[in-house]
Design an enzyme around this catalytic site. Sequence first.
Site, PDB file in Angstrom:
ATOM      1  N   HIS A  81      -3.113  14.523  -9.497  1.00 13.49           N
ATOM      2  CA  HIS A  81      -3.278  13.110  -9.854  1.00 13.49           C
ATOM      3  C   HIS A  81      -2.171  12.599 -10.766  1.00 13.49           C
ATOM      4  CE1 HIS A  81      -7.051  12.370  -7.838  1.00 13.49           C
ATOM      5  NE2 HIS A  81      -7.411  13.601  -8.184  1.00 13.49           N
TER       6      HIS A  81
ATOM      7  N   ASP B 257      -0.221   9.161 -10.297  1.00 11.15           N
ATOM      8  CA  ASP B 257      -0.015   8.171 -11.356  1.00 11.15           C
ATOM      9  C   ASP B 257       1.468   7.868 -11.529  1.00 11.15           C
ATOM     10  OD1 ASP B 257      -2.741   8.177 -11.762  1.00 11.15           O
ATOM     11  OD2 ASP B 257      -2.654   9.224 -13.695  1.00 11.15           O
TER      12      ASP B 257
ATOM     13  N   ASN C  85      -1.847  12.857  -4.002  1.00  9.80           N
ATOM     14  CA  ASN C  85      -2.802  13.279  -5.034  1.00  9.80           C
ATOM     15  C   ASN C  85      -3.369  14.665  -4.740  1.00  9.80           C
ATOM     16  OD1 ASN C  85      -2.862  11.283  -7.027  1.00  9.80           O
ATOM     17  ND2 ASN C  85      -4.301  10.022  -5.905  1.00  9.80           N
TER      18      ASN C  85
ATOM     19  N   ASP D 147       0.867  -1.173   0.000  1.00  9.91           N
ATOM     20  CA  ASP D 147       0.000   0.000   0.000  1.00  9.91           C
ATOM     21  C   ASP D 147       0.905   1.224   0.000  1.00  9.91           C
ATOM     22  OD1 ASP D 147      -2.046   1.802   0.328  1.00  9.91           O
ATOM     23  OD2 ASP D 147      -2.851   0.875   2.126  1.00  9.91           O
TER      24      ASP D 147
ATOM     25  N   GLU E  10      -4.172   2.302  -4.772  1.00  4.27           N
ATOM     26  CA  GLU E  10      -2.728   2.361  -4.521  1.00  4.27           C
ATOM     27  C   GLU E  10      -2.219   1.075  -3.885  1.00  4.27           C
ATOM     28  OE1 GLU E  10      -4.502   3.857  -0.666  1.00  4.27           O
ATOM     29  OE2 GLU E  10      -5.010   4.043  -2.767  1.00  4.27           O
TER      30      GLU E  10
END
Length: 186
Positions: free
Chosen positions: A94, A98, A89, A81, A124
């Site tokens: 974002h 990514d 984010n 995680d 994630e």
Amino acid sequence: EALLETRGLHSRDEIRTAREQVERAERKIKLLKNELEQLRELAHADALTGTLNRNGLDETFAREAARADRRSSPLCVALLDLDDFKRLNDTCGHQAGDNALLHLVNVARETLRPVDIIARFGGEEFVILLPDTGIEAAVSALYRLQRNLAANCLLHTGQPLRVTFSAGVTSRASCEHQSTVISRAD
């Protein structure tokens, strides 16, 4: 005789035409098979990271679990995680999120063995299957991945971003179901 010769020529033309039709059909079938295989791969891959998605994980886990049970060999499962992903984010956008996911996957592919399998489990979260790996070696692999991730900084708009993860790892018991082993890793 002329009539037989004409019929013979006509039959040869029909055979040649039929062969050409068969060859065209075989080429079309081959193209359709290739397209179908590509679609199948897309149905099992995460579009962003290129790792397996949930469908791909389900199929691969079933195959690896069956192999481990047949051979009485270990299969370790890790659940990773990314730390503070929501904050990343929210503060950096974002695209940075990514990029962090892609960075983790790239470092994992460089660090882990080619037989180890990476799947995106959720936003994630990633599952890593470590075939033929005991628990101590699996824990060592995850520590190695953490070190390599820390050593390979991600740059976002020219600024270094620290990408870290938390993980749990467990060894699958014989005949243990996927959801059970992933829950234990979690």
